[in-house]
Design an enzyme around this catalytic site. Sequence first.
Site, PDB file in Angstrom:
ATOM      1  CB  SER A 181      10.427  73.718  12.335  1.00  0.00           C
ATOM      2  OG  SER A 181       9.053  73.422  12.222  1.00  0.00           O
ATOM      3  CG  ASP A 351      10.144  66.021  14.813  1.00  0.00           C
ATOM      4  OD1 ASP A 351       8.970  66.433  14.898  1.00  0.00           O
ATOM      5  OD2 ASP A 351      11.111  66.751  14.522  1.00  0.00           O
ATOM      6  CG  HIS A 384       9.469  69.825  15.732  1.00  0.00           C
ATOM      7  ND1 HIS A 384       9.760  69.322  14.479  1.00  0.00           N
ATOM      8  CD2 HIS A 384       9.187  71.137  15.544  1.00  0.00           C
ATOM      9  CE1 HIS A 384       9.652  70.285  13.584  1.00  0.00           C
ATOM     10  NE2 HIS A 384       9.311  71.397  14.201  1.00  0.00           N
TER      11      HIS A 384
END
Length: 408
Positions: A181, A351, A384
């Site tokens: 991320s 995601d 994610h």
Amino acid sequence: MANTLTSIILVTLFCVSAAGTRTKPFSGKGRNTISALRPSDSDGICSTMVENKGYVCEEHTVTTGDGYILSIQRIPEGQSGKKAGNNPPVLLQHGLLMDGITWLLLPPDKSLAFLLADNGFDVWIANTRGTKYSRGHVSLSPDDQPYWNWSWDELVAYDLPATLQYVHDQTGQKLHYVGHSLGTLMALAAFSKDQLLNTLRSAALLSPIAYVGQLTSPLARNAAENFLAETLYKLGLHEFVPRGEAVIKLLKDICKKPGVDCTNLLTSFTGENCCLDSSIVDVFLENEPQASATKNMIHISQMIREGTITMFDYENEDENREHYGQPNPPSYNMTSTPNDFPLFLSYGGRDALSDTKDVQLLLESLKDHDGDKLVVQYRDDYAHADYVMGDNAKQVVYDPLIAFLRLQ
């Protein structure tokens, strides 16, 4: 009903946290806050998350060029007890509102940090400024407003270089880098300025974040489009704290109710994760999420609204000139990463933060990368959180990642 429950809980969490986190004006006394803010060996990440699982662990600290004192953990060897010699070092960098515990949430036979150690790597775990174990500073306290005067620009300019250089100096070797991320954005931004590459062997980017103008997370987009972080900043809330004791207790109580699957609470923020075991939620809530600077949240909101990758925009030409010598903030050029630098990218079809359309923009900027130096993995079912909490992440992501690292 699940989405309604998610919204209620997150709004409550946000309001309770914000109410208790007004920062004080800068005291200007230059007091030493290190000893009060640095965790003791008995309650650090090593003792609470690593040593109790049978692994050797070392606590380290490094001071950034602008005075922040960061915590780093080292797992130098696996459970086999084989002493680290010239084991290749690898640095794990967490994402937004997380800390190094990100890499230790799963059981040892599924956690990337432990798997790397068991596969002969010298594992180092980073913790960015403002998180639980990295709240020290040479002269400021987290109660001081200037302590929170940073965005991810400073993570790129100070935290990442200091951490990488420290590990390089300690091991005498170039490092592998693994980011998730925001940890991927930090690396990509540094690469775009031709920084840090002389200390690295390769980089693996999980849920890569560069462009975020097309993210589909309703919570993240609504917060950005409604200038939520900017409003908080104007109210004097310079520390962004997404958790509070009362809310964590509420979440845990709700999670115990029959028919409530707490893994669904993440969906409206991260996308529909395929592979989270509900038992990991308790571990997650014990340790995450972590604080960040409200200015950092503003910076990310700017990226969402504008669809660009620039330094922090002060939204005032005079202020931008004061900081950058030009009326608009400089851009990070994603095409500047050297074509022969080994990269591993893995992204997911579900995601909501690292959306496939945004990832395609990133991949377009890497179109001239040497074919044998770029590995791209796509998981249609991944969102994610799957990349750091997925029950099957070892088989579908970590094993290929480790194989990639071995080749570099």
